[in-house]
Design an enzyme around this catalytic site. Structure first.
Site, PDB file in Angstrom:
ATOM      1  N   PHE A   1       0.826  -1.210   0.000  1.00 18.19           N
ATOM      2  CA  PHE A   1       0.000   0.000   0.000  1.00 18.19           C
ATOM      3  C   PHE A   1       0.861   1.261   0.000  1.00 18.19           C
ATOM      4  O   PHE A   1       1.868   1.308   0.650  1.00 18.19           O
ATOM      5  CB  PHE A   1      -0.751   0.058   1.331  1.00 18.19           C
ATOM      6  CG  PHE A   1      -2.134  -0.426   1.271  1.00 18.19           C
ATOM      7  CD1 PHE A   1      -2.377  -1.760   1.099  1.00 18.19           C
ATOM      8  CD2 PHE A   1      -3.191   0.443   1.414  1.00 18.19           C
ATOM      9  CE1 PHE A   1      -3.678  -2.228   1.077  1.00 18.19           C
ATOM     10  CE2 PHE A   1      -4.482  -0.010   1.412  1.00 18.19           C
ATOM     11  CZ  PHE A   1      -4.726  -1.350   1.243  1.00 18.19           C
ATOM     12  N   HIS A   2       0.413   2.266  -0.646  1.00 14.36           N
ATOM     13  CA  HIS A   2       1.017   3.578  -0.396  1.00 14.36           C
ATOM     14  C   HIS A   2      -0.076   4.621  -0.180  1.00 14.36           C
ATOM     15  O   HIS A   2      -0.356   5.027   0.945  1.00 14.36           O
ATOM     16  CB  HIS A   2       1.933   3.984  -1.561  1.00 14.36           C
ATOM     17  CG  HIS A   2       3.061   3.014  -1.760  1.00 14.36           C
ATOM     18  ND1 HIS A   2       4.085   2.870  -0.867  1.00 14.36           N
ATOM     19  CD2 HIS A   2       3.301   2.114  -2.748  1.00 14.36           C
ATOM     20  CE1 HIS A   2       4.919   1.916  -1.283  1.00 14.36           C
ATOM     21  NE2 HIS A   2       4.473   1.445  -2.427  1.00 14.36           N
TER      22      HIS A   2
END
Ligand SMILES: [Ca+2]
Length: 320
Positions: free
Chosen positions: A238-239
């Site tokens: 995830f970012h």
């Protein structure tokens, strides 16, 4: 909470858009598109397409900067695919429903017309935000209560050993934003890359009845293929959605005030975000995320994006 996202809509941006669309606390006023994960004409189209898929046809999308201030934009497709959504391609007709007008100007117009302050969520290179600051910093300072951004790192980068991709793409823009005087929360790479989800989740998502499962499945499968090749982890990282989640749940990350300075040198450190706690470079200007409650954040975000798919099993498998 009134929010405007600025996105280079690739795979993790699509998750952030889905999260915003599924969050009743968020009143999404507009989405701005920039270059980064792909060219702006693709990221704008992707943004329109993903918002539509999650029932947000009424949120206007504006196309913005196509290149950074100084260097040429370097187009690269290995991380987010040919057009930015992995194995998925957004249809051409989505491009026809992008609003006329240039994103930084549209941002300023929306801010001037807004009765309340607005929170900005930039999750790509900061060119659009910097252009708006150059055009009318007074409106930006008066009407933006905070910038919650994904970018930078307190440690190493992913584009180079020093620089994270969003800041690396346009260090001058990042520097203008850091010096703006607007309160900033920075969610950097060293924290977002702790958010790992195994491929088994993607497979269960594709087999579920989740909204837009084809888009998210195709996107996340490509992202997982890239990750496996790049780092050996068979899943995705995830970012951007973590920055989006902080709008609703600031408790998910530990924040520390730092003075953040962007390296503008045309050497190996270009785009690096230097986080100084000593006071040598100046007063703290950014609340920097230094840690995240990974399990809680993943369950919170994915629980909203795809409530049909239980992520707890995958996280337990990962921990085992
Ligand atoms: Ca992004």
């Amino acid at each position: 909470m009134k929010v405007i996202i600025d996105t280079d809509c690739g795979v993790d941006d699509a998750l952030a858009l889905a999260f915003l669309a599924r969050s009743p606390e968020i009143d999404l006023l507009a989405a701005l598109a920039t270059f980064g994960n792909n060219q702006t004409f693709n990221t704008a189209r992707n943004t329109r397409y993903v918002l539509d898929a999650f029932g947000k046809q009424d949120v206007p999308v504006y196309s913005g900067a196509r290149a950074p201030f100084v260097r040429d934009y370097e187009h690269e497709t290995s991380v987010h695919g040919e057009t930015g959504l992995g194995y998925h391609t957004s249809p051409d007709e989505a491009a026809g429903r992008i609003q006329p007008g240039f994103a930084p100007s549209a941002l300023l117009r929306i801010l001037r017309e807004a009765d309340d302050q607005v929170t900005l969520l930039p999750v790509g290179p900061l060119t659009n935000i910097a252009l708006a600051l150059i055009e009318d910093a007074d409106t930006m300072r008066a009407k933006v209560d905070r910038l919650v951004l994904m970018g930078g790192s307190t440690a190493r980068g992913n584009m180079t050993p020093a620089a994270e991709a969003n800041f690396w793409h346009d260090p001058e823009a990042a520097s203008i934003v850091m010096k703006s005087g607007i309160p900033i929360t920075m969610v950097g790479l060293d924290v977002t890359e702790k958010m790992k989800v195994p491929r088994s989740y993607v497979e269960r998502l594709e087999g579920s009845e989740a909204t837009a499962k084809e888009i998210l499945g195709d996107a996340l499968r490509f992202y997982s293929d890239f990750q496996l090749q790049a780092s050996g982890f068979d899943g995705f990282v995830f970012h951007d959605a973590l920055a989006a989640a902080l709008l609703v749940r600031p408790d998910l990350c530990t924040l520390v005030p730092y003075h953040v300075e962007i390296s503008l040198d045309f050497v190996a450190t270009r785009g690096e975000s230097l986080c100084d706690a000593s006071g040598r470079f100046g007063e703290p200007n950014v609340d920097v995320a230094v840690d995240v409650d990974v399990n809680e954040a993943l369950q919170f975000i994915l629980g909203r994006v795809a409530p049909e798919v239980d992520v707890a099993t995958d996280l337990a498998d990962l921990a085992a």
